[in-house]
Design a protein around this motif. Sequence first.
Motif, mmCIF file in Angstrom:
data_model
loop_
_atom_site.group_PDB
_atom_site.id
_atom_site.type_symbol
_atom_site.label_atom_id
_atom_site.label_comp_id
_atom_site.label_asym_id
_atom_site.label_seq_id
_atom_site.Cartn_x
_atom_site.Cartn_y
_atom_site.Cartn_z
ATOM 1 N N TYR A 1 -30.627 -40.917 -45.309
ATOM 2 C CA TYR A 1 -30.259 -41.675 -46.488
ATOM 3 C C TYR A 1 -29.323 -42.870 -46.101
ATOM 4 C CZ TYR A 1 -28.690 -43.491 -51.226
ATOM 5 O OH TYR A 1 -28.284 -44.045 -52.043
ATOM 6 N N ILE A 2 -28.427 -42.505 -45.658
ATOM 7 C CA ILE A 2 -27.528 -43.483 -45.097
ATOM 8 C C ILE A 2 -27.761 -44.270 -43.940
ATOM 9 C CG2 ILE A 2 -25.199 -44.173 -44.061
ATOM 10 C CD1 ILE A 2 -23.968 -41.636 -45.480
ATOM 11 N N THR A 3 -28.736 -43.846 -42.934
ATOM 12 C CA THR A 3 -29.229 -44.546 -41.772
ATOM 13 C C THR A 3 -30.208 -45.338 -42.280
ATOM 14 O OG1 THR A 3 -28.377 -42.681 -40.115
ATOM 15 C CG2 THR A 3 -30.225 -44.376 -39.485
ATOM 16 N N ALA A 4 -31.100 -44.970 -43.156
ATOM 17 C CA ALA A 4 -32.232 -45.839 -43.626
ATOM 18 C C ALA A 4 -31.929 -46.882 -44.368
ATOM 19 C CB ALA A 4 -33.215 -44.798 -44.234
ATOM 20 N N ARG A 5 -30.946 -46.718 -45.359
ATOM 21 C CA ARG A 5 -30.640 -47.775 -46.420
ATOM 22 C C ARG A 5 -29.715 -48.736 -45.907
ATOM 23 N NH1 ARG A 5 -33.142 -43.449 -48.831
ATOM 24 N NH2 ARG A 5 -34.184 -43.994 -50.698
ATOM 25 N N LEU A 6 -28.650 -48.267 -45.217
ATOM 26 C CA LEU A 6 -27.313 -48.880 -44.950
ATOM 27 C C LEU A 6 -27.236 -49.451 -43.733
ATOM 28 C CD1 LEU A 6 -25.104 -46.601 -47.050
ATOM 29 C CD2 LEU A 6 -26.486 -48.466 -47.848
ATOM 30 N N ALA A 7 -28.188 -49.325 -42.891
ATOM 31 C CA ALA A 7 -28.098 -49.848 -41.271
ATOM 32 C C ALA A 7 -27.936 -51.451 -41.361
ATOM 33 C CB ALA A 7 -29.276 -49.481 -40.547
ATOM 34 N N GLY A 8 -27.059 -52.030 -40.496
ATOM 35 C CA GLY A 8 -26.754 -53.378 -40.680
ATOM 36 C C GLY A 8 -25.843 -53.791 -41.651
ATOM 37 N N ARG A 9 -25.202 -52.968 -42.297
ATOM 38 C CA ARG A 9 -24.098 -53.216 -43.112
ATOM 39 C C ARG A 9 -22.691 -52.765 -42.483
ATOM 40 N NH1 ARG A 9 -26.844 -51.672 -48.963
ATOM 41 N NH2 ARG A 9 -28.202 -53.470 -49.205
ATOM 42 N N THR A 10 -21.641 -53.357 -42.984
ATOM 43 C CA THR A 10 -20.489 -52.724 -42.688
ATOM 44 C C THR A 10 -20.074 -51.676 -43.462
ATOM 45 O OG1 THR A 10 -19.092 -54.238 -44.372
ATOM 46 C CG2 THR A 10 -19.594 -54.941 -42.157
ATOM 47 N N LEU A 11 -19.130 -50.782 -43.107
ATOM 48 C CA LEU A 11 -18.651 -49.573 -43.857
ATOM 49 C C LEU A 11 -18.315 -50.002 -45.338
ATOM 50 C CD1 LEU A 11 -18.601 -46.667 -43.151
ATOM 51 C CD2 LEU A 11 -16.060 -46.910 -42.708
ATOM 52 N N ALA A 12 -17.704 -51.125 -45.407
ATOM 53 C CA ALA A 12 -17.190 -51.475 -46.967
ATOM 54 C C ALA A 12 -18.401 -51.839 -47.601
ATOM 55 C CB ALA A 12 -16.357 -52.815 -46.998
ATOM 56 N N GLU A 13 -19.193 -52.554 -47.096
ATOM 57 C CA GLU A 13 -20.667 -52.875 -47.699
ATOM 58 C C GLU A 13 -21.455 -51.565 -48.092
ATOM 59 O OE1 GLU A 13 -21.348 -57.473 -45.709
ATOM 60 O OE2 GLU A 13 -22.159 -55.468 -44.720
ATOM 61 N N ALA A 14 -21.466 -50.609 -46.973
ATOM 62 C CA ALA A 14 -22.149 -49.490 -47.204
ATOM 63 C C ALA A 14 -21.632 -48.669 -48.537
ATOM 64 C CB ALA A 14 -22.103 -48.597 -46.068
ATOM 65 N N ASN A 15 -20.297 -48.689 -48.732
ATOM 66 C CA ASN A 15 -19.551 -48.046 -49.612
ATOM 67 C C ASN A 15 -19.998 -48.597 -51.108
ATOM 68 O OD1 ASN A 15 -18.138 -45.453 -49.150
ATOM 69 N ND2 ASN A 15 -16.751 -46.654 -48.163
ATOM 70 N N ALA A 16 -20.014 -49.971 -50.991
ATOM 71 C CA ALA A 16 -20.211 -50.649 -52.332
ATOM 72 C C ALA A 16 -21.748 -50.304 -52.715
ATOM 73 C CB ALA A 16 -19.901 -52.026 -52.152
ATOM 74 N N ALA A 17 -22.628 -50.509 -51.641
ATOM 75 C CA ALA A 17 -24.217 -50.482 -52.004
ATOM 76 C C ALA A 17 -24.290 -49.061 -52.662
ATOM 77 C CB ALA A 17 -24.970 -50.882 -50.625
ATOM 78 N N ILE A 18 -24.005 -47.970 -51.862
ATOM 79 C CA ILE A 18 -24.024 -46.530 -52.374
ATOM 80 C C ILE A 18 -23.702 -46.234 -53.607
ATOM 81 C CG2 ILE A 18 -22.371 -45.340 -51.171
ATOM 82 C CD1 ILE A 18 -24.462 -43.292 -50.057
ATOM 83 N N GLY A 19 -22.449 -46.813 -53.751
ATOM 84 C CA GLY A 19 -21.830 -46.438 -55.124
ATOM 85 C C GLY A 19 -22.612 -47.166 -56.176
ATOM 86 N N ALA A 20 -23.111 -48.371 -56.117
ATOM 87 C CA ALA A 20 -23.898 -49.084 -57.128
ATOM 88 C C ALA A 20 -25.140 -48.384 -57.487
ATOM 89 C CB ALA A 20 -23.943 -50.520 -56.726
ATOM 90 N N GLU A 21 -25.755 -47.952 -56.135
ATOM 91 C CA GLU A 21 -27.168 -47.102 -56.402
ATOM 92 C C GLU A 21 -26.834 -45.679 -57.159
ATOM 93 O OE1 GLU A 21 -30.765 -45.524 -53.640
ATOM 94 O OE2 GLU A 21 -29.566 -47.268 -52.868
ATOM 95 N N ILE A 22 -25.738 -45.058 -56.749
ATOM 96 C CA ILE A 22 -25.673 -43.873 -57.457
ATOM 97 C C ILE A 22 -25.196 -43.723 -58.857
ATOM 98 C CG2 ILE A 22 -23.960 -41.639 -57.413
ATOM 99 C CD1 ILE A 22 -23.913 -42.004 -54.484
ATOM 100 N N LYS A 23 -24.548 -44.929 -59.082
ATOM 101 C CA LYS A 23 -23.976 -45.200 -60.421
ATOM 102 C C LYS A 23 -25.033 -45.719 -61.622
ATOM 103 C CE LYS A 23 -20.637 -47.745 -62.937
ATOM 104 N NZ LYS A 23 -19.500 -48.851 -63.240
ATOM 105 N N SER A 24 -26.136 -46.305 -60.750
ATOM 106 C CA SER A 24 -27.310 -46.886 -61.610
ATOM 107 C C SER A 24 -28.349 -45.643 -61.603
ATOM 108 C CB SER A 24 -28.049 -48.036 -60.971
ATOM 109 O OG SER A 24 -28.433 -47.670 -59.520
#
Length: 347
Positions: free
Chosen positions: A185-208
């Motif tokens: 999940y993390i490798t496929a969706r968050l590759a190319g982002r920083t750790l901070a960007e990854a945290n923000a993106a995954i948090g938004a997706e889970i929250k939604s």
Amino acid sequence: MSTPPIAELTDRAREIFRLVVEGYLDRGQPVGSKTLASDSTVNLSPASIRAVLSDLEAHGLLSAPHTSAGRMPTESGLRLFVDGMMRVSEPNAEERAAIEGRLSDSGPIEQALEQTSAILSDISGAAGMVLVPTREAKLAQFSLVNLGQGRVLAVLVSEDGSIENRVIELGGSLAPSVLEQASNYITARLAGRTLAEANAAIGAEIKSGKSQLDSASRNLVERGLAVLSEDAAQRPVLIVRGQANLLDDAAMQDIERVRSLIEDLESKQSVAELLESAREAEATRIFIGSENRLFALSGSSVIASPYRDREGRVVGVLGVIGPTRLNYARVIPMIDLTARSLGKLIG
């Protein structure tokens, strides 16, 4: 008392002033009229020299310590000298090769930063400082490896080749399918982002509610990213090496100043903030004594220069801190060279 510009000093006063400052920076001791009179470039009697020294002292450029008949530059005098009279000594080919060689052999970027701080200390005879890059590496791959006994190893591989790994204590076992789902999940969706960007993106997706992760996998993803992010946030942002260089014979005559300087260095956050102020500078910045409130008591100088990555972006600041009698003419170009050499290693 306002400090006069260079143009307001006579040629004779400028030459005497230059010799006093250079003598003080070279030996760390006040310079007397007899020493100046022995210089072949000075064609004046000791009495005439003393008169010039008195005028320079009246202008606030020199001071006379009560323990010596000689003169030494004030902070205002040093500023005037550095800005308008200093003759910079560029590094020679041997010095360039030595600095570039030490950095190129230093291995991973973390070791290069440590080596840079040590190099700065060596070339200045003071303490070397490096503010680590603030630009986060982009993610390339994230893996979760079962260690057994309720523990999982989170492994983060960045695009620059650096690897981070931390152990997560779960308190219970997880099925292999959970680890695989979370890793993919993390490798496929968050590759190319920083750790901070990854945290923000995954948090938004889970929250939604858009995340397709089950409860166990979602919890593991959040904990894996959180433990790596927390560790990164707690790392010291400033590397300091060579504090022992500050304890030379001259410094021990003013132990209170040295104690104050060591305390300043222990407060890394304050020193880091000072270096940050040089991040946007076009060239090396020099802070002399009480020009910066942080060193008002210790009477120290800081020479700082931003360093850039291969794309020309400023990613950090490096420099040295020491007594105001630093050899500015030699140290400043060496710091510039070190900054450029370090930048070549940062992608």
